[in-house]
Design an enzyme around this catalytic site. Structure first.
Site, mmCIF file in Angstrom:
data_model
loop_
_atom_site.group_PDB
_atom_site.id
_atom_site.type_symbol
_atom_site.label_atom_id
_atom_site.label_comp_id
_atom_site.label_asym_id
_atom_site.label_seq_id
_atom_site.Cartn_x
_atom_site.Cartn_y
_atom_site.Cartn_z
ATOM 1 N N GLY A 72 1.463 29.323 21.441
ATOM 2 C CA GLY A 72 1.738 29.772 20.150
ATOM 3 C C GLY A 72 2.353 30.268 19.960
ATOM 4 O O GLY A 72 2.798 31.050 19.104
ATOM 5 N N LEU A 73 3.945 30.724 21.070
ATOM 6 C CA LEU A 73 5.029 31.483 20.757
ATOM 7 C C LEU A 73 4.573 32.698 20.694
ATOM 8 O O LEU A 73 5.252 33.500 19.398
ATOM 9 C CB LEU A 73 6.221 31.007 19.883
ATOM 10 C CG LEU A 73 6.379 29.811 20.016
ATOM 11 C CD1 LEU A 73 7.562 29.180 19.186
ATOM 12 C CD2 LEU A 73 7.448 29.860 21.669
ATOM 13 N N CYS A 133 10.243 23.450 19.265
ATOM 14 C CA CYS A 133 9.354 23.654 18.592
ATOM 15 C C CYS A 133 8.704 23.193 16.988
ATOM 16 O O CYS A 133 9.668 22.725 16.419
ATOM 17 C CB CYS A 133 8.673 25.279 18.364
ATOM 18 S SG CYS A 133 10.994 25.781 17.634
ATOM 19 N N GLY A 254 11.176 22.553 35.296
ATOM 20 C CA GLY A 254 9.826 21.286 34.658
ATOM 21 C C GLY A 254 9.248 21.182 36.616
ATOM 22 O O GLY A 254 9.742 20.368 36.962
#
Length: 318
Positions: A72-73, A133, A254
């Site tokens: 959640g940053l 986000c 990734g």
């Protein structure tokens, strides 16, 4: 000897290897295992304007060939970051890519404005704009899922950043057409692209028959997503080569855990590489991947990284 130097939209890096945002905090933890100054750049955890406590626990869940995270940053906010973290990174000689985030387009601009005014801003090699986000002003839609929202964020950030500082738009793979989003970001003033952020996923605990994560959904990372990253880089690089959008450097990320993984992304069109999830079980992974990549390039007879960027597009069989 292979020349590993790369040019990131005018910002020279000693080699193409970086950390991935959020996987090594803001440097001190990783510095116990490797010298972060040896990286092409250290990428910080995404920082917002104000402190963020993050999501509830549990926040992480293992998956086949990867993991889900729902952090959640979480972070101390831009003021604390500029007082403690950026000066420390500068003191150890690191080249820094600062990842910025926001819940609204104007928050991104506010963070960029504060960053540019910092005493240690000269250590910043680039700013990575984490548009992957949620946009709270637009019903929680992820900025990077909408070309208009993406364009607005990059436009506002560009106005706050001096000429010569590259802006990298970090894109989400959870879109129908990543080429459209990439084009919108470049037209708004982004100088490069970071691809890809995590994929949205859910894991169910089949013993308790409930979701593993308190936040329900999480970002899937690790080797399982590498083919998606390669596809995204390939598609955007192809669009650049075809003249459908401006040519700009791509940072591939990734599921990279070996030099072969890095070379695959470079051959697809990436100029630089970020290593993320692999650092959880091998903190030396970014430098190990760098050395493995150099050995592979030498084995193929290449003298520079630039010779290999996008080479696979020239070798497509018909």
């Amino acid at each position: 000897m292979v020349d590993l130097r790369v040019d990131l939209a005018g910002s020279p890096l000693a080699n193409p290897l970086m950390t991935a945002s959020g996987c090594a905090a803001n440097g001190r933890e990783l510095h116990r295992f490797i010298d972060v100054a040896e990286l092409g750049a250290f990428v910080t955890k995404s920082v917002k304007a104000d402190p963020v406590s993050g999501r509830g626990t549990p926040r992480m869940a293992e998956t086949p060939s990867g993991m889900l995270n729902s952090i959640g940053l979480q972070g101390p906010g831009i003021t604390s970051f500029l007082e403690h973290d950026l000066p420390w990174l500068k003191s150890v000689g690191a080249r820094v890519v600062v990842s910025i985030a926001g819940s609204t387009a104007s928050e991104f601009a506010r963070v960029a404005r504060a960053l540019v005014a910092a005493d240690a801003f000269d250590a910043v090699a680039a700013i990575e704009v984490n548009i992957s986000c949620p946009n709270v002003a637009n019903r929680g839609l992820v900025f990077a899922c909408d070309p208009v929202s993406s364009h607005k964020v990059l436009t506002l950030v560009r106005e706050e950043v001096p000429r010569g500082t590259p802006l990298l738009a970090k894109l989400s793979p959870d879109v129908t057409d990543i080429v459209e989003i990439a084009g919108a970001c470049l037209r708004a003033g982004a100088h490069g692209l970071t691809m890809i952020n995590t994929l949205l996923g859910v894991a169910i605990d089949v013993d308790r028959l409930r979701p593993h994560l308190a936040g329900l959904t999480g970002g899937l990372s690790g080797p399982a997503i590498r083919p998606v990253a390669v596809r995204a880089v390939w598609q955007v690089a192809a669009a650049m080569r075809d003249g459908r959008m401006p040519t700009a450097p791509i940072v591939g990320v990734g599921g990279v855990r070996t030099g072969r993984d890095a070379l695959e992304l470079i051959a697809a069109g990436a100029t630089a590489i970020q290593v993320g999830t692999a650092t959880f079980n091998d903190p030396t992974a970014p430098l190990r991947v760098r050395d493995e990549l150099a050995e592979l390039l030498d084995g193929h007879g290449f003298a520079t990284v630039a010779e290999v960027v996008g080479i696979a597009h020239e070798r497509v069989t018909t």
